[in-house]
Design a protein around this motif. Structure first.
Motif, PDB file in Angstrom:
ATOM      1  N   ILE A 137     102.809 -50.279 -24.813  1.00  0.00           N
ATOM      2  CA  ILE A 137     102.734 -49.646 -26.135  1.00  0.00           C
ATOM      3  C   ILE A 137     104.133 -49.258 -26.615  1.00  0.00           C
ATOM      4  O   ILE A 137     104.504 -49.507 -27.765  1.00  0.00           O
ATOM      5  CB  ILE A 137     101.788 -48.415 -26.094  1.00  0.00           C
ATOM      6  N   LEU A 138     104.930 -48.687 -25.711  1.00  0.00           N
ATOM      7  CA  LEU A 138     106.286 -48.280 -26.115  1.00  0.00           C
ATOM      8  C   LEU A 138     107.117 -49.502 -26.527  1.00  0.00           C
ATOM      9  O   LEU A 138     107.860 -49.452 -27.512  1.00  0.00           O
ATOM     10  CB  LEU A 138     106.967 -47.513 -24.976  1.00  0.00           C
ATOM     11  N   GLY A 139     106.937 -50.590 -25.800  1.00  0.00           N
ATOM     12  CA  GLY A 139     107.638 -51.832 -26.162  1.00  0.00           C
ATOM     13  C   GLY A 139     107.287 -52.257 -27.576  1.00  0.00           C
ATOM     14  O   GLY A 139     108.152 -52.641 -28.369  1.00  0.00           O
ATOM     15  N   ARG A 140     106.003 -52.146 -27.914  1.00  0.00           N
ATOM     16  CA  ARG A 140     105.571 -52.537 -29.267  1.00  0.00           C
ATOM     17  C   ARG A 140     106.155 -51.610 -30.316  1.00  0.00           C
ATOM     18  O   ARG A 140     106.557 -52.043 -31.398  1.00  0.00           O
ATOM     19  CB  ARG A 140     104.036 -52.504 -29.349  1.00  0.00           C
ATOM     20  N   ILE A 141     106.184 -50.320 -30.000  1.00  0.00           N
ATOM     21  CA  ILE A 141     106.734 -49.351 -30.967  1.00  0.00           C
ATOM     22  C   ILE A 141     108.217 -49.649 -31.212  1.00  0.00           C
ATOM     23  O   ILE A 141     108.682 -49.667 -32.355  1.00  0.00           O
ATOM     24  CB  ILE A 141     106.486 -47.901 -30.485  1.00  0.00           C
ATOM     25  N   ILE A 142     108.934 -49.920 -30.119  1.00  0.00           N
ATOM     26  CA  ILE A 142     110.372 -50.224 -30.244  1.00  0.00           C
ATOM     27  C   ILE A 142     110.561 -51.450 -31.139  1.00  0.00           C
ATOM     28  O   ILE A 142     111.393 -51.471 -32.043  1.00  0.00           O
ATOM     29  CB  ILE A 142     110.995 -50.438 -28.838  1.00  0.00           C
ATOM     30  N   SER A 143     109.720 -52.443 -30.903  1.00  0.00           N
ATOM     31  CA  SER A 143     109.895 -53.663 -31.685  1.00  0.00           C
ATOM     32  C   SER A 143     109.446 -53.461 -33.145  1.00  0.00           C
ATOM     33  O   SER A 143     110.138 -53.871 -34.072  1.00  0.00           O
ATOM     34  CB  SER A 143     109.164 -54.787 -30.952  1.00  0.00           C
ATOM     35  N   LYS A 144     108.318 -52.771 -33.356  1.00  0.00           N
ATOM     36  CA  LYS A 144     107.846 -52.574 -34.743  1.00  0.00           C
ATOM     37  C   LYS A 144     108.804 -51.703 -35.553  1.00  0.00           C
ATOM     38  O   LYS A 144     108.918 -51.847 -36.763  1.00  0.00           O
ATOM     39  CB  LYS A 144     106.445 -51.941 -34.745  1.00  0.00           C
ATOM     40  N   LEU A 145     109.489 -50.790 -34.864  1.00  0.00           N
ATOM     41  CA  LEU A 145     110.452 -49.941 -35.595  1.00  0.00           C
ATOM     42  C   LEU A 145     111.815 -50.625 -35.710  1.00  0.00           C
ATOM     43  O   LEU A 145     112.757 -50.067 -36.261  1.00  0.00           O
ATOM     44  CB  LEU A 145     110.621 -48.583 -34.893  1.00  0.00           C
ATOM     45  N   GLY A 146     111.912 -51.820 -35.148  1.00  0.00           N
ATOM     46  CA  GLY A 146     113.174 -52.569 -35.228  1.00  0.00           C
ATOM     47  C   GLY A 146     114.285 -51.896 -34.444  1.00  0.00           C
ATOM     48  O   GLY A 146     115.438 -51.866 -34.873  1.00  0.00           O
ATOM     49  N   LEU A 147     113.932 -51.344 -33.275  1.00  0.00           N
ATOM     50  CA  LEU A 147     114.945 -50.599 -32.505  1.00  0.00           C
ATOM     51  C   LEU A 147     115.684 -51.485 -31.490  1.00  0.00           C
ATOM     52  O   LEU A 147     116.479 -50.986 -30.712  1.00  0.00           O
ATOM     53  CB  LEU A 147     114.297 -49.417 -31.768  1.00  0.00           C
ATOM     54  N   GLU A 148     115.426 -52.797 -31.531  1.00  0.00           N
ATOM     55  CA  GLU A 148     116.111 -53.685 -30.568  1.00  0.00           C
ATOM     56  C   GLU A 148     117.619 -53.646 -30.740  1.00  0.00           C
ATOM     57  O   GLU A 148     118.367 -53.899 -29.822  1.00  0.00           O
ATOM     58  CB  GLU A 148     115.647 -55.141 -30.706  1.00  0.00           C
ATOM     59  N   GLU A 149     118.044 -53.339 -31.953  1.00  0.00           N
ATOM     60  CA  GLU A 149     119.499 -53.313 -32.208  1.00  0.00           C
ATOM     61  C   GLU A 149     120.184 -52.115 -31.544  1.00  0.00           C
ATOM     62  O   GLU A 149     121.397 -52.063 -31.426  1.00  0.00           O
ATOM     63  CB  GLU A 149     119.759 -53.279 -33.716  1.00  0.00           C
ATOM     64  N   TYR A 150     119.368 -51.136 -31.108  1.00  0.00           N
ATOM     65  CA  TYR A 150     119.961 -49.979 -30.416  1.00  0.00           C
ATOM     66  C   TYR A 150     120.198 -50.356 -28.964  1.00  0.00           C
ATOM     67  O   TYR A 150     119.683 -51.360 -28.479  1.00  0.00           O
ATOM     68  CB  TYR A 150     119.017 -48.774 -30.492  1.00  0.00           C
ATOM     69  N   ASN A 151     120.934 -49.510 -28.267  1.00  0.00           N
ATOM     70  CA  ASN A 151     121.245 -49.814 -26.877  1.00  0.00           C
ATOM     71  C   ASN A 151     120.179 -49.165 -25.974  1.00  0.00           C
ATOM     72  O   ASN A 151     120.368 -48.066 -25.452  1.00  0.00           O
ATOM     73  CB  ASN A 151     122.653 -49.265 -26.586  1.00  0.00           C
ATOM     74  N   ILE A 152     119.015 -49.839 -25.873  1.00  0.00           N
ATOM     75  CA  ILE A 152     117.884 -49.264 -25.115  1.00  0.00           C
ATOM     76  C   ILE A 152     117.472 -50.219 -24.004  1.00  0.00           C
ATOM     77  O   ILE A 152     117.158 -51.380 -24.264  1.00  0.00           O
ATOM     78  CB  ILE A 152     116.643 -49.064 -26.029  1.00  0.00           C
ATOM     79  N   LYS A 153     117.482 -49.715 -22.761  1.00  0.00           N
ATOM     80  CA  LYS A 153     116.935 -50.487 -21.635  1.00  0.00           C
ATOM     81  C   LYS A 153     115.587 -49.878 -21.300  1.00  0.00           C
ATOM     82  O   LYS A 153     115.535 -48.713 -20.889  1.00  0.00           O
ATOM     83  CB  LYS A 153     117.857 -50.322 -20.418  1.00  0.00           C
ATOM     84  N   LEU A 154     114.501 -50.619 -21.503  1.00  0.00           N
ATOM     85  CA  LEU A 154     113.166 -50.107 -21.182  1.00  0.00           C
ATOM     86  C   LEU A 154     112.702 -50.779 -19.894  1.00  0.00           C
ATOM     87  O   LEU A 154     112.552 -52.004 -19.849  1.00  0.00           O
ATOM     88  CB  LEU A 154     112.206 -50.433 -22.343  1.00  0.00           C
ATOM     89  N   LEU A 155     112.515 -49.979 -18.841  1.00  0.00           N
ATOM     90  CA  LEU A 155     112.237 -50.568 -17.529  1.00  0.00           C
ATOM     91  C   LEU A 155     110.926 -50.061 -16.947  1.00  0.00           C
ATOM     92  O   LEU A 155     110.644 -48.857 -17.004  1.00  0.00           O
ATOM     93  CB  LEU A 155     113.363 -50.198 -16.546  1.00  0.00           C
ATOM     94  N   LYS A 156     110.144 -50.990 -16.368  1.00  0.00           N
ATOM     95  CA  LYS A 156     108.935 -50.566 -15.653  1.00  0.00           C
ATOM     96  C   LYS A 156     109.381 -50.240 -14.226  1.00  0.00           C
ATOM     97  O   LYS A 156     109.567 -51.131 -13.397  1.00  0.00           O
ATOM     98  CB  LYS A 156     107.878 -51.662 -15.649  1.00  0.00           C
ATOM     99  N   GLU A 157     109.603 -48.964 -13.989  1.00  0.00           N
ATOM    100  CA  GLU A 157     110.184 -48.544 -12.706  1.00  0.00           C
ATOM    101  C   GLU A 157     109.540 -47.241 -12.249  1.00  0.00           C
ATOM    102  O   GLU A 157     109.154 -46.407 -13.067  1.00  0.00           O
ATOM    103  CB  GLU A 157     111.690 -48.263 -12.878  1.00  0.00           C
TER     104      GLU A 157
END
Ligand SMILES: C[S@@+](CC[C@H](N)C(=O)[O-])C[C@H]1O[C@@H](n2cnc3c(N)ncnc32)[C@H](O)[C@@H]1O
Length: 338
Positions: free
Chosen positions: A136-156
């Motif tokens: 869900i967080l991945g989708r929110i990041i993409s729908k808000l167009g946040l890929e241009e920010y420096n975000i590492k989202l890790l399943k850890e």
């Protein structure tokens, strides 16, 4: 993008110095509605509600992690503490590195800052263990167009995550319940603290548990912090406190044991009080705190009822124990029945 401005408008309520519960309530509802809409995924079902059990405690189901947003004072105090810390630590030429362990589906405690700062100012490592929450967080990041920010989202798993060379400036985690029961805050902070020593700032800065007394004769709905009395601190989670335990145990995770503490409550002290309780207090950052009954995280837990005619000293032995159900264990020792 209009939706980002909307989120900024809504979340600005958390930063208002004047606390207005109704406005805060409305802000939390509005924010959740928007985030649910843009994620487009169902979480209020069996999968979404399922907690995940680990060796060191449980990770909340996605639905429950999303609900944390509604714990109004918790969310407000965390956001205000993080805001202060960022403002104090922000650097001129290098982005400030924030590690957020246990984001839930909305990355609630960091999203307002992602939208307020540029990628030159802040960068993020986001850790989450629940697959649905991360999806869900991945989708929110993409729908808000946040890929241009420096975000590492890790399943850890943050209890095992290895930080490597990029030491974060600020490490945030809210993976706790009152009296640090059930969830993995202690193991997560222990793992991360033992890797960064004193270089990173941890949020919350300090979580304390006390043995306390609750006043007699106050109806539950009227209970305020002044109706409780703290007798003795029995546990602290902070860099300083964990540093001492780590020294004793030579950095071996398996050996992480906390001291057994004895609290002696003389019979005279109990006059006017009818319960012995565990009190949790959280110092998010400096003067941004979560005090008794401000939040579900700081609701006192009753250990034992004490009758008015109680005539003996009460001894409470306590010890925080890590296991698949971490908790503050207690045992009452009293010469006569209470
Ligand atoms: C209490 S919720 C808080 C969610 C959000 N951070 C907030 O404050 O609203 C804790 C989150 O941490 C995640 N979590 C728990 N243990 C974890 C672990 N060991 N590693 C990574 N994430 C974890 C849970 O899955 C859950 O999403």
């Amino acid at each position: 993008m209009f939706i980002k401005q909307e989120i900024n408008r809504i979340t600005s309520e958390y930063f208002e110095d004047n606390l207005d519960y109704q406005k805060l309530y409305a802000a939390s509802k509005e924010l959740k509605y928007i985030l649910n809409e843009i994620s487009g995924l169902e979480m209020d079902d069996e999968d979404g509600r399922a907690d995940i059990q680990f060796h060191d405690g449980k990770a909340l189901g996605t639905f429950w992690a999303a609900q944390c947003l509604d714990d109004l004072i918790r969310t407000r105090q965390f956001l205000r503490g993080i805001d202060k810390a960022i403002k104090e630590k922000i650097k001129k030429n290098v982005p400030l590195h924030i590690l957020y362990a246990g984001t839930g589906p909305f990355a609630t405690l960091i999203l307002p800052f992602i939208l307020r700062y540029s990628k030159h100012e802040l960068k993020y490592t986001l850790l989450e263990i629940n697959p649905l929450s991360i999806k869900i967080l991945g989708r929110i990041i993409s729908k808000l167009g946040l890929e241009e920010y420096n975000i590492k989202l890790l399943k850890e798993d943050a209890t095992k995550y290895q930080i490597g060379n990029e030491i974060p400036d600020i490490i945030i985690s809210e993976t706790m319940q009152n009296a640090l029961a059930k969830e993995q805050q202690v193991s997560i902070f222990h793992n991360l603290m033992s890797q960064v020593k004193f270089s990173s700032l941890f949020i919350p800065e300090k979580i304390e548990i006390f043995i306390g007394l609750r006043m007699t004769g106050i109806p539950i709905e009227e209970l305020q912090k002044e109706h409780y009395h703290k007798e003795k601190k029995i546990f602290e989670l902070s860099k300083e406190a964990i540093g001492k335990v780590i020294k004793i145990t030579h950095f071996s995770r398996e050996e992480l044991t906390f001291p057994r503490i004895q609290t002696v409550i003389e019979k005279e002290r109990v006059n006017g009080f009818n319960q012995i309780v565990l009190i949790t207090e959280i110092q998010v950052y400096k003067d941004e705190k979560i005090q008794i009954n401000d939040s579900g995280l700081t609701t006192p837990i009753t250990i034992i009822n004490v009758s008015d005619c109680h005539k003996d000293t009460i001894i409470v032995n306590t010890q925080y124990k890590l296991s698949n159900e971490p908790k503050l264990e207690f045992e009452i020792a009293s010469p006569n029945p209470i």
